[in-house]
Every structure is written in C-alpha cells, then in structure tokens.
Design a protein around this motif. Structure first.
Motif, short mmCIF file in Angstrom:
data_model
loop_
_atom_site.label_atom_id
_atom_site.label_comp_id
_atom_site.label_asym_id
_atom_site.label_seq_id
_atom_site.Cartn_x
_atom_site.Cartn_y
_atom_site.Cartn_z
N THR A 50 6.17 -31.21 -92.61
CA THR A 50 7.55 -31.00 -92.18
C THR A 50 8.27 -32.33 -92.12
N ASP A 51 9.54 -32.31 -92.49
CA ASP A 51 10.34 -33.54 -92.48
C ASP A 51 11.78 -33.16 -92.20
N THR A 52 12.40 -33.90 -91.33
CA THR A 52 13.77 -33.60 -90.94
C THR A 52 14.66 -34.79 -91.24
N PHE A 54 18.38 -36.46 -90.40
CA PHE A 54 19.52 -36.41 -89.50
C PHE A 54 20.63 -37.31 -90.03
N GLU A 55 21.85 -36.80 -89.96
CA GLU A 55 23.00 -37.62 -90.32
C GLU A 55 23.02 -38.86 -89.43
N ASP A 58 19.21 -40.91 -91.22
CA ASP A 58 18.57 -40.61 -92.50
C ASP A 58 19.53 -40.49 -93.68
N THR A 136 25.62 -32.61 -85.23
CA THR A 136 24.98 -33.58 -86.13
C THR A 136 24.39 -32.82 -87.30
N ASP A 315 11.42 -49.13 -91.61
CA ASP A 315 11.32 -48.47 -90.31
C ASP A 315 12.72 -48.19 -89.79
N PHE A 317 13.82 -47.19 -87.23
CA PHE A 317 14.11 -47.49 -85.83
C PHE A 317 14.42 -48.95 -85.58
N ILE B 7 12.23 -44.01 -76.29
CA ILE B 7 12.02 -44.08 -77.73
C ILE B 7 12.61 -45.37 -78.28
N GLU B 12 9.24 -44.94 -82.70
CA GLU B 12 8.88 -43.57 -83.05
C GLU B 12 7.37 -43.39 -83.20
N GLN B 13 6.72 -44.32 -83.90
CA GLN B 13 5.29 -44.14 -84.20
C GLN B 13 4.47 -44.07 -82.91
N LEU B 95 11.17 -32.98 -84.01
CA LEU B 95 12.08 -33.25 -82.89
C LEU B 95 13.09 -34.31 -83.27
N GLY B 96 14.34 -34.08 -82.92
CA GLY B 96 15.35 -35.13 -82.97
C GLY B 96 15.85 -35.34 -81.55
N GLY B 129 4.13 -32.85 -87.30
CA GLY B 129 5.33 -33.10 -86.52
C GLY B 129 6.11 -34.25 -87.07
N ASP B 130 7.25 -34.44 -86.48
CA ASP B 130 8.19 -35.41 -86.96
C ASP B 130 9.04 -35.75 -85.74
N LEU B 131 9.28 -37.03 -85.53
CA LEU B 131 10.08 -37.46 -84.38
C LEU B 131 11.13 -38.43 -84.86
N SER B 132 12.39 -38.13 -84.62
CA SER B 132 13.48 -38.99 -85.06
C SER B 132 14.48 -39.14 -83.93
N VAL B 133 15.25 -40.21 -84.02
CA VAL B 133 16.38 -40.35 -83.12
C VAL B 133 17.57 -39.64 -83.75
N SER B 134 18.28 -38.86 -82.95
CA SER B 134 19.47 -38.13 -83.42
C SER B 134 20.49 -38.09 -82.30
#
Lengths: 319, 319
Positions: A50-52, A54-55, A58, A136, A315, A317, B7, B12-13, B95-96, B129-134
């Motif tokens: 899975t991959d998301t 975000f505006e 990303d 978003t 990265d 982040f 975060i 993220e990692q 998750l964002g 899973g996937d964790l991003s800032v949004s």
C-alpha cells in the motif's frame, strides 16, 4: 452531465460510477466493484502493498495533472509488487479530493490509471475504490500480486559473487524534480525536458521484469524509490554484503551521477542475480536491464570501485 | 524516546517501526511488513475492500481519540469483508497525520487496532502500512478475506420467502452522532451514553457472523453502513424483491425508530436466509442475531408491515 460537473454538485455516488466505468476490469476479478468487497480468483501466495500520496508532501497540483497522478499511483504500487517477484493482479484506489474537483479531472485520472495498467500490467484492473471529499487531495492505493508458486524475492538474499542488475531508468525522476524546484513553469519543462518530466510526474516502469527476474533466479530485489544508494544500503544490510557499483555503468544513464545515485522515485528494479544467470537476464530483458555492479563479501555498505558512498537519499521528512 | 515524541522530530521511519512493533502479526503472513510488499499464504478466492476516513467528513479529532480511530477503521473494513461471507485474513493501513502528532497517539491507534482485531477476528494482522505527514488526518485501510471455497454472498441473491436477519446493533451509532451534534462535550457523553458513544466512535461488530451466515446458506448479505432502509433498498434493487421489516422487531433495538431505520454506520450485517435455516441461524449466532422481517415478491422497495419506507439515509455529501 457536462465536463464542468463537480463532486460538490454531482455527488460521490454518481461521480464514482462514472469513474468506475472508465477503469479496466481485472482478469482476476470474480466480483468487481459495487458490492461490499470485490472478489479475486484464488491464486498462489499473495503479495500486497500500500502507498498513499498526499498533496504537498508527495505531489503538487500546480505541477501534476490528474492524469499524471493516475499514472504515478499505479506505477509506484505495481513496482512494489513486482519487486517481490510477483505478477500484479489487482488494485484498489481510494481518492480524497477537494469538493470543487471536476468529474472531468477524475475521468482523466481514471483514464490515465487504466492506460498505465494496460502498458505495464495488461489484465490488471481496479477492483475497488472509494471517493471522498477531503481538504487535502489524497490517493491511497493497495496493489496485489500473485507469486505463481515462486518464493518471494526478499531484500535479504544477495550473495557475494552475484551481479547487480538494474531494470529501468535511474536519475531521470530526480532530475525532473530538481528542474521543477528551480521554478521553471512545468508546461515549459514538459516541452524542453519531456523524459525528466515524465519520469518524475507520470513514471512508467518495467513492471513485468519483476516476475521475469524472479523466474531467472534473482536472489534479492527491491524497487528503487529512495535513491540507488539508500536502497542499496537496505539490500546490503538485509543480506549482510557490500554492494559495489561500477562507475562506467552508472555513467551510462541519461542523468548526472548525483541524480543517478541519490535522486528519488526512480521506480527501477534493483536485483541481484547469480553470475551464471546474467547472460540470460540480459538477453530476456533486453535494453531495459543493465549490469551495474557486483555483490562483495564484507561489512554492509555501498561502494563504487571500492570507495564508500555516503548513505543519504530521498527523505520527504527532511525536505 | 519519550511519550512526547512527535513525527516532526522522530521521523517517519522511526515512528513507523514503533507502531509496527505493536501491531498483531497476521497468521496468514509469509512475509510481514518491511519489504516492498507483504506476502500472504495462498487461500481460496480473496475478498478485498478499501475504505478511507478523512478528518472533517468522516471524523472529528475533538470527538475521536486516536484509539477510537484505530478501532473504527478496523471494524468498518472487517465488516465489508465479512459481508461477502469471507473470513478476514489481513489488513494494510496507510496513515496521514499532522506533523505534530505524537508517537504516543500513534501507539494508541496501533494498540486499539490490535485489540479490535483480537476481539473481532483473531489471527488477522496488519501486514503493511504507510505513514506520512499530511495537513488532513487520513486513515486508508484495505482488508482482505478468504472465501474458504464458498461462493461470495452478494446483494443480489435474496428470494421471496427468505427471512431477513440482522446481526449486530442498529441505531446506536446514529444516536451517538446525534448526541455529539447536539454539542454536549464528548467526555460527558462517554459517561452518560457509553454504548452510543462506543457505537459511533469505536464500534465493534459481529465480524465472524459473516462467514457463519454464509455457511448457513445466507442468500444475500451486506454491511449496514448507510442506514437500514437505504441499505435495504440496495438489496431490494439488486435482488428485485421487496424487503418488509417487522415493526415489533425494529422496536426491540435500544434506539429510537428513526435512528434504527435511518442512522448510519451501524456495521451490523443484514442478511437474508432461507426460512428453513432460521432456527439454526438463531441457535448458532445467539443473541447477536434477530429476525427483523421477510423478503416478499414485488417491486423493489422497503416496507414495514407493508407500508413503504422513504428511501433516505446517511450521505456525508449532503450534510
């Protein structure tokens, strides 16, 4: 309905119906979209990723069209399935879009996603989806693949003596991002640097090569998404080996060395293969594949001509 | 690391690694999180569903804790798999979150998700899973299930003469939302109306009943998410039948009739079963299951005691 219809006025259900009509059905779907779940035919072991996107973090809507996003979300997920040595079978896509997004934009997204599937993984379709209004713009994709009786190709199987093979382009996507960040309008860059723009905004990758490399005996494989060096370190650590890249091979890519080594989002496949399989790999995969180095015994690190490379890469982040 | 890590500072990692450590592994996982894809053991036909929750349209952070969200995202997806008659096998969660989300909040999310899995579907785990800032808190979940050789239970199989069975609660979640919208602080409502708050904010559903109902011959099934009447119309149309609800049965639920009929997000299973299977269904499913009406021949509609019910329900786009 007209091209100017927006989610706000058309409603989620009607918009979703129009998009689903444009998405390729999956060969593996026994039940397609429309019930509580889709149902896929039974197969071998299932790879799932899975991959998301975000505006903001990303993508930027002043750079990417909805068609670009349709292509990119398909490719990034297909390559993660391919990197296990699996044959992709199906996707689900959940979209969150602004209320004034037009249905036409969503249709462009769907058409591009379908075209990206047809190009990279014929027979794979979108079996489920979800459309919501969100402040978003968000694209969450899950992809499945069938290992067809093979063992999954992990990051941990590289052995000293293996050759390192890269299938796909390196550095072009990083160059594309660099050019966009310099501030030239995207439409100008699409004319002057079409390959870099496509690689960054709407990448197409050699997805079928994943299963081919697995059949040909690849000992480890991953999708180069965070830069060749950073992803190389992942293989080196997981396999407890040193990856040594050949400088001449790296110079053969159509991008500056900095982007080849450290640019992100290449979506090339980085595989290690036994030395005696190299000839067959190159003959079967053709010009998509290049030998770029060798696996050596020693402390986990990444080198070029024996010289250590700095462990850094992409990265989001730290931007 | 401390409970106040965010975060933004941890990255993220590192945050993802801490969350994954708290998530139950899936019995079906041959390869868990950490490679490009996870790999699941081969099974029968695979049910797959995806559902995304966005802050604003789907939840409010001044009402829901991260623990609530961990429970809710698991339950909403498990019930969609269960409603096909499948046994859930695995989830992926993307998750964002805002950059100042604490790692402790993410750990509460993970612990609640694990507890919800243990309660509703032991052996099911989070395989990716996937964790991003949004800028918008977003939870995208995809769930898989194994049909174990059975045919999927669609919405289109209801036949005149079948009994209508509901497994799970009706109306409580709608009541919970109604109470929250009235403006009483959520913490007060959690004390005064614990069942309504749990049903809306952190629902638990009879997930295993999906596969049980399929084994017992259910002819159609869906997850009641948009209200009993609106979802009833979906079965009525797909099966070309009339669904007649029994007023006394509807009155037996612990919520006002308006919420029982039109409240959303119940996550109960609405199934039709052959008349001669009712006794066994009630004996095997126990007090979770109630017979609430019967399937009749006629124009697709939903009635109670033969009187038509208005086709309306839960539509987040019209709020």
């Amino acid at each position: 309905m007209t091209a100017d219809d927006r989610i706000r006025t058309v409603g989620e259900q009607a918009a979703l119906a129009r998009i689903i009509a444009r998405l390729t059905p999956a060969d593996a779907a026994v039940v397609g979209p429309g019930d509580d779940s889709a149902v896929l035919a039974a197969g071998g072991q299932t790879a799932i990723t899975t991959d998301t996107m975000f505006e903001g973090g990303d993508f930027r809507l002043d750079w990417s069209t909805f068609a670009d996003l349709g292509t990119k979300c398909v490719t990034t997920n297909l390559t993660d399935v391919a990197a296990m040595g699996a044959r992709p079978t199906a996707l689900v896509i959940a979209l969150g879009v602004l209320a004034d997004t037009t249905v036409e934009q969503l249709e462009q997204f769907a058409d591009a996603a379908s075209a990206a599937l047809a190009k990279q993984a014929p027979g794979v379709g979108v079996v489920g989806g979800d459309l919501s209004v969100s402040p978003t713009t968000t694209i969450a994709v899950t992809a499945l693949g069938d290992l067809e009786g093979r063992s999954p190709v992990l990051r941990s199987g590289a052995r000293p003596g293996d050759a390192i093979v890269v299938c796909g382009e390196l550095g072009l996507a990083g160059e594309g991002l660099r050019l966009l960040l310099e501030g030239t309008p995207p439409d100008d860059l699409r004319r002057t640097h079409p390959r870099e723009m496509q690689a960054h905004l709407a990448p197409i990758a050699p997805v079928a090569a994943g299963a081919q490399l697995a059949r040909l005996g690849a000992t480890s494989m991953l999708d180069v998404s965070d830069g060749l060096v950073l992803d190389g370190f992942r293989v080196a650590r997981a396999s407890a080996v040193r990856l040594d890249f050949d400088r001449a091979a790296l110079d053969s890519y159509d991008a500056p060395l900095e982007s080849v080594l450290y640019g992100g989002e290449d979506h090339a496949l980085l595989a290690t293969v036994p030395a005696d399989a190299v000839e067959r790999v190159l003959s079967e995969l053709g010009s998509d594949a290049r030998v770029v180095g060798s696996v050596e015994a020693g402390e986990p690190q990444v080198t070029t001509g024996g010289q250590p490379l700095e462990e850094r890469g992409w990265d989001p982040f730290t931007r």
